[in-house]
Design an enzyme around this catalytic site. Structure first.
Site, PDB file in Angstrom:
ATOM      1  N   LYS A 246      18.285 -17.035 -64.614  1.00 32.66           N
ATOM      2  CA  LYS A 246      18.201 -18.463 -64.262  1.00 32.66           C
ATOM      3  C   LYS A 246      19.504 -19.142 -64.619  1.00 32.66           C
ATOM      4  CE  LYS A 246      13.768 -20.782 -64.716  1.00 32.66           C
ATOM      5  NZ  LYS A 246      12.891 -21.409 -65.719  1.00 32.66           N
TER       6      LYS A 246
HETATM    7  C1  E4P Z   1      10.563 -23.686 -64.539  1.00 37.10           C
HETATM    8  O1  E4P Z   1      10.993 -22.577 -64.404  1.00 37.10           O
HETATM    9  C2  E4P Z   1      10.505 -24.422 -65.812  1.00 37.10           C
HETATM   10  O2  E4P Z   1      10.386 -23.486 -66.832  1.00 37.10           O
HETATM   11  C3  E4P Z   1       9.288 -25.307 -65.924  1.00 37.10           C
HETATM   12  O3  E4P Z   1       8.512 -25.288 -64.771  1.00 37.10           O
HETATM   13  C4  E4P Z   1       9.573 -26.647 -66.486  1.00 37.10           C
HETATM   14  O4  E4P Z   1       8.360 -27.359 -66.558  1.00 37.10           O
HETATM   15  P1  E4P Z   1       8.198 -28.697 -67.408  1.00 37.10           P
HETATM   16  O5  E4P Z   1       8.821 -29.825 -66.658  1.00 37.10           O
HETATM   17  O6  E4P Z   1       6.701 -28.874 -67.536  1.00 37.10           O
HETATM   18  O7  E4P Z   1       8.866 -28.450 -68.736  1.00 37.10           O
END
Ligand code: E4P
Length: 240
Positions: free
Chosen positions: A83
Site C-alpha cells: 500500500k
Molecule cells: C483501508 O484500507 C483502510 O485501512 C481503512 O478502510 C480505513 O478505514 P477507517 O476510515 O475506518 O479508518
C-alpha cells in the site's frame, strides 16, 4: 464483488476465513499498531491464513523509502500487496514497484483526479475512503461512481477497492455500483450476516422441534415403533 477484511487481528481473520467469507485482507499502520506485536511475523501469519491478497502499507514519506519497504514486504509472501499513499511520492513509488511486478494498492484516495493518477501510475488497486468522506458531509459513494466511469472510459485495469466502510449499506451500494472489492472491519462483516427475521425464524423452528417427543428426535432410526407412530399421525392429518 470481493470482500476483504480490514483488520490485522488474527482471531478475527481466522473467524472470517472459517465462514468462507473473505477474499483478502487489508491492513494499515493504525490497525497493525493496535496488535502491539512484531509486525513482520504478524504479516506473514496473516498471509498464511488467508488465501488472497494482503495489503500492508509503507511508512516512509519518500518514494525511495516506500520502494525499499515495498520490496521487503513483497519478499515475505506472494499474497502481499504494497500500500502506498496517494501523494506525489506515493505515485512515484507505485510506478516503480508496479514496473517490478509488485502489486500496489494506492490508499487514502479522496477524489476522482487522484484515482485517475493512481491508475496511470500502474496501481493494481485504488482505495477510495468512503466513510471518511461521509464523515465530512461529502459523498463517499459518489466518488465510487465517478471512478467507475473514469476507469471504464479508458479501460484501466486498476481495481476499485472501496475502503473506510462503516456499515452494511456501504457494502450493498458498492456492490450495486460494481466496485471490484470492499474492505470492512469485522463488525461490519458480522452485520452483513445478521437479520432479525433470520434469528426469529430460527427461534421458531427450534421451539417447534422441541415439541417432538424424545424418541422422535433420536438421530438413529432405532425405533421402528416411533416411525410407525409418526406415519400413523401423518395419515390422520391427511385424512382430516
Ligand atoms: C483501508 O484500507 C483502510 O485501512 C481503512 O478502510 C480505513 O478505514 P477507517 O476510515 O475506518 O479508518
Amino acid at each position: 464483488m470481493k470482500i476483504f477484511l480490514d483488520s490485522a487481528n488474527l482471531a478475527e481473520i481466522r473467524e472470517a476465513v472459517s465462514w468462507g467469507a473473505i477474499d483478502g485482507v487489508t491492513t494499515n499502520p493504525s490497525l497493525v499498531a493496535k496488535e502491539g506485536c512484531r509486525f513482520f511475523p504478524l504479516l506473514k501469519e496473516i498471509c498464511e491464513t488467508v488465501n488472497g491478497p494482503v495489503s500492508m502499507e509503507t511508512i516512509s514519506r519518500d518514494a525511495a523509502g516506500m520502494v525499499d519497504e515495498g520490496r521487503a514486504f513483497a519478499k515475505l509472501h506472494p499474497h502481499i500487496v504494497v500500500k502506498c499513499p496517494l501523494t506525489q511520492e506515493g505515485l512515484a513509488a507505485t510506478r516503480r514497484l508496479s514496473k517490478e511486478q509488485i502489486r500496489v494498492n494506492v490508499t487514502l484516495c479522496f477524489s476522482p483526479s487522484q484515482a485517475l493518477l493512481a491508475a496511470k501510475a500502474g496501481a493494481a488497486y485504488v482505495s477510495p475512503f468512503v466513510g471518511r468522506l461521509d464523515d465530512i458531509s461529502a459523498d463517499g459513494m459518489g466518488l465510487i461512481r465517478d471512478i467507475k466511469t473514469i476507469y471504464a472510459n479508458y479501460a484501466f485495469s486498476t481495481q476499485i477497492l472501496v475502503a473506510s466502510v462503516r456499515h452494511p449499506l456501504h457494502v450493498v451500494e458498492a456492490a450495486r455500483l460494481g466496485a471490484d472489492a470492499a474492505t470492512m472491519p469485522f463488525a461490519v462483516l458480522q452485520s452483513l450476516v445478521k437479520h432479525p427475521l433470520t434469528e426469529a425464524g430460527l427461534e421458531r423452528f427450534l421451539k417447534d422441534w422441541e415439541k417432538l417427543p424424545p424418541e422422535a428426535k433420536a438421530w438413529k432410526s432405532s425405533s421402528a415403533v416411533s416411525d410407525t407412530a409418526a406415519e400413523a399421525r401423518g395419515r390422520q392429518r391427511i385424512n382430516r
